[in-house]
Design a protein around this motif. Structure first.
Motif, PDB file in Angstrom:
ATOM      1  N   THR A 130      -6.659  -8.684  -2.061  1.00  0.00           N
ATOM      2  CA  THR A 130      -8.082  -8.783  -2.261  1.00  0.00           C
ATOM      3  C   THR A 130      -8.727  -9.115  -0.939  1.00  0.00           C
ATOM      4  N   TRP A 172      -7.785  -0.168  -5.355  1.00  0.00           N
ATOM      5  CA  TRP A 172      -7.423   0.616  -4.113  1.00  0.00           C
ATOM      6  C   TRP A 172      -6.734   1.587  -4.375  1.00  0.00           C
ATOM      7  N   ARG A 173      -5.809   1.535  -5.403  1.00  0.00           N
ATOM      8  CA  ARG A 173      -4.496   2.490  -5.920  1.00  0.00           C
ATOM      9  C   ARG A 173      -5.636   3.524  -6.645  1.00  0.00           C
ATOM     10  N   GLN A 229       0.795  -1.154   0.081  1.00  0.00           N
ATOM     11  CA  GLN A 229      -0.074   0.173   0.100  1.00  0.00           C
ATOM     12  C   GLN A 229       0.935   1.185   0.031  1.00  0.00           C
ATOM     13  N   ILE A 240     -10.748  -5.137  -1.831  1.00  0.00           N
ATOM     14  CA  ILE A 240     -10.813  -4.767  -3.116  1.00  0.00           C
ATOM     15  C   ILE A 240      -9.458  -5.112  -3.717  1.00  0.00           C
ATOM     16  N   SER A 241      -9.322  -4.837  -5.251  1.00  0.00           N
ATOM     17  CA  SER A 241      -8.188  -5.558  -5.596  1.00  0.00           C
ATOM     18  C   SER A 241      -7.235  -4.224  -5.640  1.00  0.00           C
ATOM     19  N   PRO A 242      -6.028  -4.631  -5.764  1.00  0.00           N
ATOM     20  CA  PRO A 242      -4.721  -3.367  -5.611  1.00  0.00           C
ATOM     21  C   PRO A 242      -5.045  -2.498  -6.674  1.00  0.00           C
ATOM     22  N   VAL A 297      -7.904  -6.458   2.099  1.00  0.00           N
ATOM     23  CA  VAL A 297      -8.354  -5.352   1.932  1.00  0.00           C
ATOM     24  C   VAL A 297      -9.812  -5.330   1.471  1.00  0.00           C
ATOM     25  N   GLU A 349      -8.696   4.448  -6.056  1.00  0.00           N
ATOM     26  CA  GLU A 349      -9.291   5.183  -5.106  1.00  0.00           C
ATOM     27  C   GLU A 349      -8.551   6.105  -4.149  1.00  0.00           C
ATOM     28  N   LYS A 350      -7.514   5.540  -3.881  1.00  0.00           N
ATOM     29  CA  LYS A 350      -6.450   6.287  -2.994  1.00  0.00           C
ATOM     30  C   LYS A 350      -5.833   7.605  -3.511  1.00  0.00           C
TER      31      LYS A 350
END
Length: 95
Positions: free
Chosen positions: A73, A83-84, A43, A78-80, A76, A86-87
Motif C-alpha cells: 500500500t 490492485w488485484r 504483483q 492501494i491495497s493488494p 503502490v 483492478e488488474k
C-alpha cells in the motif's frame, strides 16, 4: 539472503559507504529497493488468481500478509486486494 554487512564486506566497503553508493546507483537506499523488488514479484504472482494473498506475501519475501499489505500500500498507493481486482478486472469479492 545475505545481510548488507556481508554484501558490503564482499566489496571491501563499510555498510555506510555501501549504502551511499547503492543509493547513488539506484536512487533508493538498499532496504527500500529490496522492498520495491518484492512488491514487483508480488504483483507478478497476483496475476495468478488461485494464489491467496498470504501465500503471495511469503513467496515474495514478506514476513506475513500484514507486512505485505503495509508495504504494498505504501509503494503502490492501494491495497493488494484492490490492485488485484483492478488488474484482473474482477468486480467486488475477495481476491
Amino acid at each position: 539472503m545475505e545481510s548488507f554487512q556481508q554484501i558490503a564486506a564482499e566489496f571491501d566497503l563499510s555498510v555506510s559507504h555501501f549504502s551511499r553508493a547503492f543509493r547513488i546507483s539506484t536512487g533508493l537506499p538498499p532496504h527500500r529497493w529490496l522492498l520495491r523488488q518484492r512488491v514487483e514479484v508480488a504483483q507478478q504472482l497476483m496475476t495468478v488468481r488461485e494464489l491467496p494473498l498470504a501465500e503471495i506475501a511469503i513467496s515474495a519475501g514478506f514476513a506475513n500478509q500484514s507486512h505485505f499489505t503495509r508495504v504494498f500500500t505504501a509503494v503502490v498507493g492501494i491495497s493488494p486486494g484492490v490492485w488485484r481486482r483492478e488488474k484482473l478486472g474482477v468486480s467486488g469479492g475477495d481476491a
